[in-house]
Design a protein around this motif. Structure first.
Motif, PDB file in Angstrom:
ATOM      1  N   ASP A 125     -19.783 -48.723 -27.790  1.00 36.01           N
ATOM      2  CA  ASP A 125     -19.386 -49.224 -26.480  1.00 36.01           C
ATOM      3  C   ASP A 125     -19.924 -50.646 -26.315  1.00 36.01           C
ATOM      4  O   ASP A 125     -21.114 -50.855 -26.076  1.00 36.01           O
ATOM      5  N   THR A 126     -19.053 -51.614 -26.442  1.00 32.78           N
ATOM      6  CA  THR A 126     -19.469 -53.016 -26.315  1.00 32.78           C
ATOM      7  C   THR A 126     -19.690 -53.429 -24.862  1.00 32.78           C
ATOM      8  O   THR A 126     -20.163 -54.534 -24.609  1.00 32.78           O
ATOM      9  N   LEU A 127     -19.346 -52.549 -23.916  1.00 30.61           N
ATOM     10  CA  LEU A 127     -19.500 -52.878 -22.495  1.00 30.61           C
ATOM     11  C   LEU A 127     -20.663 -52.121 -21.864  1.00 30.61           C
ATOM     12  O   LEU A 127     -20.744 -52.042 -20.635  1.00 30.61           O
ATOM     13  N   ALA A 128     -21.553 -51.591 -22.680  1.00 30.97           N
ATOM     14  CA  ALA A 128     -22.651 -50.792 -22.140  1.00 30.97           C
ATOM     15  C   ALA A 128     -23.694 -51.642 -21.417  1.00 30.97           C
ATOM     16  O   ALA A 128     -24.347 -51.165 -20.490  1.00 30.97           O
ATOM     17  N   ASP A 129     -23.847 -52.898 -21.816  1.00 31.26           N
ATOM     18  CA  ASP A 129     -24.857 -53.760 -21.201  1.00 31.26           C
ATOM     19  C   ASP A 129     -24.253 -54.535 -20.025  1.00 31.26           C
ATOM     20  O   ASP A 129     -23.111 -55.011 -20.115  1.00 31.26           O
ATOM     21  N   LEU A 159     -11.113 -48.863 -11.725  1.00 27.93           N
ATOM     22  CA  LEU A 159     -12.509 -48.575 -12.010  1.00 27.93           C
ATOM     23  C   LEU A 159     -12.688 -47.042 -12.061  1.00 27.93           C
ATOM     24  O   LEU A 159     -11.708 -46.318 -12.209  1.00 27.93           O
ATOM     25  N   ARG A 160     -13.894 -46.577 -11.940  1.00 26.03           N
ATOM     26  CA  ARG A 160     -14.118 -45.129 -12.033  1.00 26.03           C
ATOM     27  C   ARG A 160     -13.405 -44.413 -10.889  1.00 26.03           C
ATOM     28  O   ARG A 160     -13.534 -44.786  -9.723  1.00 26.03           O
ATOM     29  N   LEU A 184     -22.298 -47.225 -15.379  1.00 26.03           N
ATOM     30  CA  LEU A 184     -21.710 -48.482 -15.862  1.00 26.03           C
ATOM     31  C   LEU A 184     -20.788 -49.064 -14.798  1.00 26.03           C
ATOM     32  O   LEU A 184     -19.564 -49.113 -14.985  1.00 26.03           O
ATOM     33  N   PRO A 185     -21.321 -49.516 -13.673  1.00 28.76           N
ATOM     34  CA  PRO A 185     -20.448 -50.108 -12.647  1.00 28.76           C
ATOM     35  C   PRO A 185     -19.795 -51.380 -13.152  1.00 28.76           C
ATOM     36  O   PRO A 185     -20.409 -52.164 -13.884  1.00 28.76           O
ATOM     37  N   GLY A 186     -18.553 -51.573 -12.763  1.00 28.08           N
ATOM     38  CA  GLY A 186     -17.812 -52.745 -13.194  1.00 28.08           C
ATOM     39  C   GLY A 186     -16.924 -52.508 -14.392  1.00 28.08           C
ATOM     40  O   GLY A 186     -16.055 -53.328 -14.694  1.00 28.08           O
ATOM     41  N   VAL A 187     -17.101 -51.370 -15.087  1.00 24.29           N
ATOM     42  CA  VAL A 187     -16.237 -51.040 -16.217  1.00 24.29           C
ATOM     43  C   VAL A 187     -14.922 -50.474 -15.669  1.00 24.29           C
ATOM     44  O   VAL A 187     -14.930 -49.626 -14.770  1.00 24.29           O
TER      45      VAL A 187
END
Length: 472
Positions: free
Chosen positions: A203-207, A401-402, A431-434
């Motif tokens: 997951d490249t969007l984890a940070d 989003l979620r 992970l807010p913003g994903v």
């Protein structure tokens, strides 16, 4: 007497006819001659040896050269040659890392993943998931045409069995992802009987992503607001479209709104862009009020703002009629972005029917007529049901989003989005913003993450251009 029947004879009842036993056919068992088994094994071995140099030319050439060196100069010469090769590879890796990864490391990884992950598990995964076809007691499997690796995902190119459709794979993305040990799976159709399965390795969007630098000369057709899953910047288009952002509480809708506003900061200070903000909660957008040309938080004021935007749009359209077809942002005719947070408050939840009717009519007019004359609606919503907002189809670009339920994914992104891997209902709450983004004209949803804009960042944006550090 001859005509008299015995008592025993009168007690005998005629028996019912016994039905014939059902005939069962079975295929004859024919033992395969040993010579045929050996011939098949030899054929597969010869085919492997012939195709191996074509599929792995570098590995085969390296093995062949090593064997030749060992024969000509002995094992010491071979060890010296390998030492020099290792030093050359080390220099290549340190001096030109990007070229090394592209030309060597990822190709080697793709070969290993093809052999150890996909080729080894291909038949059992496809059979169990229902993607294998049978005809005349023979099994037909889609064929792997190749595997390529990027920095974050494997792309498996597959040739379909004749008579099947890409939808068969799209309906089983969850089974494929679990079968090959990937976080998710997405299907890309390349052509007839030609699809690509994309399996992320990590997951490249984890940070979290910090607020991006403010562009000195913002491009309204592509504002940097975050990062895509493949590591590329996420550019959000506002000029010439409308954007609907949907997500539950805490999913990160504010990150999308504020990242878009931040990317336009230089143009806002220059006067070529105006943001008209509606904030029923009085918590999200009120922090940046100095950035907004107009601001409303009460229902009546919000509807007045929307109707004023409709009037300004119609006045501009009347001036452009017969003279100008494309809007160019200027101080006289700025690009107007109506940022509408919690749109459902005005269209569904407000107790006064007249407020709801006026708000819905104004939003419908803006989204149906405003694109060509430089008006954009950037709306945020929690509940995507039609009874809450029946204007979803007037927003060409959508951000999911979620979400609470699986059915809501198709409500937001369109029919079939969840089958293509846009599992917004399964996004991690941590992970807010994903989100998944679907743009106008593209059926493929893209996974992204919006940058987080802090209160300190908003304070700097609301200051004068020099203090805000525009262009830093």
């Amino acid at each position: 007497m001859l005509g008299r029947k015995s008592a025993g004879a009168t007690q005998v009842q005629p028996t019912a006819p016994v039905p014939a036993q059902t005939i069962r056919f079975s295929a004859p068992v024919v033992e395969t001659p040993g010579i045929v088994v050996v011939a098949g094994f030899l054929w597969r071995l010869v085919r492997l040896l012939v195709l191996l140099p074509l599929r792995f030319p570098v590995a085969v050439a390296t093995a062949g050269a090593s064997a030749l060196l060992a024969y000509l100069v002995g094992w010491l010469g071979l060890a010296a040659a390998w030492t020099l090769a290792d030093v050359a590879l080390l220099v290549w890796w340190r001096r030109w890392p990007k070229s090394f990864k592209t030309r060597l490391a990822r190709r080697a990884l793709a070969a290993w993943r093809w052999l150890w992950v996909y080729r080894r598990h291909w038949q059992p995964v496809l059979v169990v998931s229902g993607l294998a076809e049978s005809y005349l007691e023979r099994q037909y499997l889609p064929q792997i045409r190749g595997v390529t690796c990027s920095a974050w995902a494997d792309r498996v190119r597959v040739r379909l069995v004749a008579g099947t459709a890409p939808a068969d794979f799209e309906n089983r993305v969850a089974e494929l992802a679990h079968g090959f040990g990937a976080p998710s799976c997405r299907v890309e159709v390349r052509g007839p009987r030609d699809v690509v399965l994309e399996f992320p390795r990590r997951d490249t969007l984890a940070d979290p992503i910090e607020a991006l630098p403010v562009p000195e000369d913002p491009d309204l057709s592509g504002l940097p607001v975050g990062r895509c899953e493949d590591g590329e910047p996420w550019y959000l288009r506002l000029h010439g479209t409308h954007v609907l952002t949907v997500g539950v509480t805490g999913a990160g809708k504010g990150s999308v709104l504020w990242s878009a506003i931040r990317a336009m900061t230089a143009a806002i200070h220059a006067g070529t862009v105006q943001v008209w903000a509606i904030d029923p909660k009085r918590m999200e957008l009120s922090f940046g009020r100095p950035l907004f040309a107009r601001y409303a938080d009460a229902a009546e004021d919000a509807v007045d703002l929307l109707e004023s935007a409709v009037a300004a749009m119609q006045e501009r359209a009347e001036r452009y009629a017969g003279r100008q077809r494309v809007h160019v942002p200027s101080t006289r005719d700025p690009f107007v972005v109506v940022v509408l947070d919690e749109v459902a408050f005005l269209t569904a939840y407000h107790p006064e029917r007249d407020i709801r009717r006026r708000a819905e009519n104004a939003i419908a007019t803006l989204t149906s007529q405003g694109r060509s004359v430089g008006f954009c609606v950037l709306a945020a919503l929690q509940d995507p049901r039609k009874e809450v907002l029946n204007l979803r189809n007037l927003f060409p670009d959508k951000v999911a989003l979620r979400l609470d339920e699986a059915s809501q994914v198709d409500m937001v992104l369109g029919e079939g989005a969840r089958d293509r891997g846009a599992n917004a209902h399964l996004l991690d709450p941590d992970l807010p913003g994903v989100a998944f983004v679907k743009l106008e004209g593209s059926p493929v949803p893209v996974r992204v993450r919006a940058a987080f804009v802090s209160d300190a960042d908003i304070d700097a944006m609301a200051a004068e251009p020099a203090a805000a550090g525009v262009g830093d």
